[in-house]
Scaffold this motif. Structure first.
Motif, PDB file in Angstrom:
ATOM      1  N   PHE A   1       3.346   3.252  -1.899  1.00 30.23           N
ATOM      2  CA  PHE A   1       3.281   3.012  -0.452  1.00 30.23           C
ATOM      3  C   PHE A   1       3.945   4.171   0.297  1.00 30.23           C
ATOM      4  CE2 PHE A   1       2.129  -1.091  -1.919  1.00 30.23           C
ATOM      5  CZ  PHE A   1       1.559  -1.786  -0.871  1.00 30.23           C
ATOM      6  N   ARG A   2       5.111   4.577  -0.198  1.00 30.51           N
ATOM      7  CA  ARG A   2       5.830   5.699   0.415  1.00 30.51           C
ATOM      8  C   ARG A   2       4.995   6.971   0.341  1.00 30.51           C
ATOM      9  NH1 ARG A   2      10.348   6.143  -3.072  1.00 30.51           N
ATOM     10  NH2 ARG A   2       9.070   7.570  -4.287  1.00 30.51           N
ATOM     11  N   ALA A   3       4.444   7.250  -0.832  1.00 29.99           N
ATOM     12  CA  ALA A   3       3.701   8.489  -1.044  1.00 29.99           C
ATOM     13  C   ALA A   3       2.397   8.516  -0.262  1.00 29.99           C
ATOM     14  CB  ALA A   3       3.427   8.675  -2.531  1.00 29.99           C
TER      15      ALA A   3
ATOM     16  N   VAL B   1       2.776 -11.694  -2.266  1.00 29.49           N
ATOM     17  CA  VAL B   1       3.435 -12.072  -3.520  1.00 29.49           C
ATOM     18  C   VAL B   1       2.705 -11.396  -4.690  1.00 29.49           C
ATOM     19  CG1 VAL B   1       4.519 -13.986  -4.771  1.00 29.49           C
ATOM     20  CG2 VAL B   1       3.927 -14.261  -2.351  1.00 29.49           C
ATOM     21  N   ASP B   2       2.235 -12.139  -5.673  1.00 31.26           N
ATOM     22  CA  ASP B   2       1.657 -11.524  -6.869  1.00 31.26           C
ATOM     23  C   ASP B   2       0.262 -10.965  -6.646  1.00 31.26           C
ATOM     24  OD1 ASP B   2       2.125 -10.801  -9.547  1.00 31.26           O
ATOM     25  OD2 ASP B   2       0.783 -12.396 -10.237  1.00 31.26           O
ATOM     26  N   THR B   3      -0.330 -11.236  -5.494  1.00 32.93           N
ATOM     27  CA  THR B   3      -1.639 -10.652  -5.195  1.00 32.93           C
ATOM     28  C   THR B   3      -1.500  -9.279  -4.523  1.00 32.93           C
ATOM     29  OG1 THR B   3      -1.774 -11.749  -3.032  1.00 32.93           O
ATOM     30  CG2 THR B   3      -2.662 -12.943  -4.949  1.00 32.93           C
ATOM     31  N   LYS B   4      -0.257  -8.792  -4.453  1.00 33.86           N
ATOM     32  CA  LYS B   4       0.000  -7.488  -3.816  1.00 33.86           C
ATOM     33  C   LYS B   4      -0.616  -6.326  -4.583  1.00 33.86           C
ATOM     34  CE  LYS B   4       4.289  -6.782  -6.364  1.00 33.86           C
ATOM     35  NZ  LYS B   4       5.753  -6.859  -6.335  1.00 33.86           N
ATOM     36  N   TRP B   5      -0.969  -6.543  -5.862  1.00 36.65           N
ATOM     37  CA  TRP B   5      -1.384  -5.420  -6.702  1.00 36.65           C
ATOM     38  C   TRP B   5      -2.666  -4.769  -6.217  1.00 36.65           C
ATOM     39  CZ3 TRP B   5       1.880  -3.100  -9.712  1.00 36.65           C
ATOM     40  CH2 TRP B   5       3.008  -3.810 -10.152  1.00 36.65           C
TER      41      TRP B   5
ATOM     42  N   TYR C   1       5.572  -1.843   2.300  1.00 30.50           N
ATOM     43  CA  TYR C   1       5.538  -2.487   0.985  1.00 30.50           C
ATOM     44  C   TYR C   1       6.339  -3.788   0.984  1.00 30.50           C
ATOM     45  CZ  TYR C   1       6.638  -3.716  -3.778  1.00 30.50           C
ATOM     46  OH  TYR C   1       6.811  -4.419  -4.936  1.00 30.50           O
ATOM     47  N   MET C   2       7.507  -3.766   1.566  1.00 32.23           N
ATOM     48  CA  MET C   2       8.341  -4.969   1.591  1.00 32.23           C
ATOM     49  C   MET C   2       7.611  -6.118   2.284  1.00 32.23           C
ATOM     50  SD  MET C   2      10.962  -4.080  -0.101  1.00 32.23           S
ATOM     51  CE  MET C   2      12.042  -5.474   0.200  1.00 32.23           C
ATOM     52  N   GLN C   3       6.897  -5.815   3.355  1.00 33.57           N
ATOM     53  CA  GLN C   3       6.162  -6.860   4.065  1.00 33.57           C
ATOM     54  C   GLN C   3       4.970  -7.345   3.245  1.00 33.57           C
ATOM     55  OE1 GLN C   3       7.325  -8.125   7.134  1.00 33.57           O
ATOM     56  NE2 GLN C   3       5.961  -9.733   6.372  1.00 33.57           N
ATOM     57  N   ILE C   4       4.268  -6.392   2.611  1.00 30.25           N
ATOM     58  CA  ILE C   4       3.122  -6.761   1.767  1.00 30.25           C
ATOM     59  C   ILE C   4       3.576  -7.651   0.611  1.00 30.25           C
ATOM     60  CG2 ILE C   4       1.456  -5.857   0.094  1.00 30.25           C
ATOM     61  CD1 ILE C   4       0.492  -5.520   2.914  1.00 30.25           C
TER      62      ILE C   4
ATOM     63  N   ASP D   1       8.420   4.278   6.785  1.00 33.30           N
ATOM     64  CA  ASP D   1       7.463   3.263   7.226  1.00 33.30           C
ATOM     65  C   ASP D   1       6.704   2.705   6.021  1.00 33.30           C
ATOM     66  OD1 ASP D   1       8.230   3.827   9.827  1.00 33.30           O
ATOM     67  OD2 ASP D   1       6.615   5.278  10.130  1.00 33.30           O
ATOM     68  N   GLY D   2       6.406   3.572   5.056  1.00 33.28           N
ATOM     69  CA  GLY D   2       5.700   3.133   3.855  1.00 33.28           C
ATOM     70  C   GLY D   2       6.511   2.140   3.048  1.00 33.28           C
ATOM     71  N   VAL D   3       7.820   2.383   2.952  1.00 33.45           N
ATOM     72  CA  VAL D   3       8.698   1.456   2.219  1.00 33.45           C
ATOM     73  C   VAL D   3       8.738   0.102   2.922  1.00 33.45           C
ATOM     74  CG1 VAL D   3      11.072   1.029   1.488  1.00 33.45           C
ATOM     75  CG2 VAL D   3      10.085   3.310   1.237  1.00 33.45           C
TER      76      VAL D   3
END
Length: 395
Positions: free
Chosen positions: A281-283, A54-58, A46-49, A41-43
């Motif tokens: 995200f996974r961790a 985009v570059d504001t994901k950090w 992340y893909m959706q985020i 679910d964490g992975v």
């Protein structure tokens, strides 16, 4: 016959359906544990985020890393410690080594029982002319005495493990070694890859506030790859020579000048550069899962101790010939980490044959290791030792 640790194991197994832990004999818990379903679910999160932000994901990625830092600070009873994230412990170790004054203090004290990343790197340093002292690690009292004897004004650092990766033996003199290095003004780096989530450690109670600790998420934390940390004191004055721009992330927008290279006040002093945040995200999903399931340091310690004790007893009951296979660790369970270590001249062959039988273990030299995980049942332990008996009989 059901064992006490079966209750927790059986309650956890449904949460690991992707790895199918209930129907497999996975005994590489000391190397790679299965990930709970929430990791997947964490992975996906992340893909959706990444797609949405985009570059504001950090900013969101950094929040996930803070979840991991909070978990570690709580585990180590260490509210003021700094925790630098990196993809592996070797990167962190190199950055830390680069902060030492090896030109004027070319001596590093370590042990013969260190994992390959540290052992290999220090052997290479020795080839370059540095004085690397490899002390025998088998006797804790002797190790403590030897460290004290070797400490001098030419010593740049002491580097050693809390739990040895081959045998699962706990270094019981670590607080005393830490006190000696502190008195000598020498930094102490502790490899705790095999300690986190297995043998609880209060940094405050053990007097380790001044120490540096390498922590990895690949094993007992179930965080997977690229989730490693270097714990360092809040007042750390070291300035690594090997440094990346993430070590001064907060000042990137400022004009460049001729002032000394600066480091942020946060947790990233020993960082490198851009990384793939999917691992955080996974961790973070797994860390939250552990807390939800009540997997406290005390619960995890009891689970591992019970499982390793059971594996020991099962092994002893089989009456193996010591010439073929025997215990590599005969210490009390209180001085043992999270896996059963067995010594055999046929260790790697046994490991290969067990894998053919569907039993996942691993071998290092003449030592084969059986590492359970919190989801491992007594029945699975019994099956693994029975398979071991059949393989050894064939030898």
């Amino acid at each position: 016959m059901m064992q006490e640790f079966d209750k927790l194991a059986q309650s956890l197994q449904p949460h690991y359906s992707h790895f199918n832990v209930a129907n497999r004999l996975l005994f590489t818990g000391h190397s790679h544990q299965a990930w709970p379903d929430v990791a997947f679910d964490g992975v996906r999160e992340y893909m959706q985020i990444a797609a949405d932000q985009v570059d504001t994901k950090w900013a969101t990625a950094f929040e996930k890393t803070e979840v991991l830092r909070s978990y570690l600070r709580k585990y180590y009873d260490d509210p003021t410690g700094k925790y630098c994230r990196e993809q592996n412990t070797h990167v962190l170790m190199i950055s830390w080594l680069s902060s030492l004054d090896l030109k004027n203090k070319p001596k590093i004290i370590t042990t013969t029982g260190e994992f390959h990343s540290m052992y290999r790197q220090l052997r290479r340093y020795r080839e370059e002319g540095y004085e690397i002292v490899f002390l025998p690690h088998e006797d804790d009292d002797q190790l403590l005495a030897s460290v004290k004897e070797e400490l001098d004004d030419r010593t740049a650092a002491v580097m050693l493990s809390r739990i040895y990766f081959e045998t699962s033996e706990v270094n019981t003199k670590l607080p005393e070694i830490a006190a000696a290095t502190k008195e000598a003004g020498v930094p102490l780096l502790i490899d705790d890859y095999h300690g986190t989530n297995v043998v609880p450690l209060s940094i405050a109670d053990e007097g380790l506030e001044h120490c540096y600790i390498l922590i990895g998420g690949y094993k007992y934390l179930q965080w997977g790859e690229a989730n490693c940390f270097l714990r360092y004191p809040a007042d750390c004055s070291l300035r690594p020579a090997v440094t990346g721009w993430f070590a001064s992330f907060d000042t990137l927008d400022e004009p460049r000048d001729d002032q000394p290279v600066s480091f942020d006040d946060g947790d990233q002093k020993f960082a490198t550069g851009t990384y793939d945040p999917v691992s955080q995200f996974r961790a973070a999903a797994v860390a939250n899962f552990f807390q939800k399931m009540g997997l406290s340091p005390e619960v995890l310690q009891k689970q591992y101790s019970s499982q390793v004790s059971y594996l020991r007893n099962l092994f002893n009951e089989q009456g193996f010939s010591p010439e073929l296979i025997t215990h590599a660790n005969t210490r009390a369970i209180e001085e043992t980490g999270g896996f059963l270590a067995l010594e055999s001249p046929h260790a790697r062959e046994i490991r290969a044959r067990l894998l053919e039988q569907g039993v996942f273990t691993d071998a290092r030299g003449d030592i084969i290791r059986f590492g359970p995980a919190p989801y491992t049942t007594s029945g699975q332990c019994e099956q693994a030792i029975q398979k071991l008996k059949e393989v050894v009989r064939e030898l």
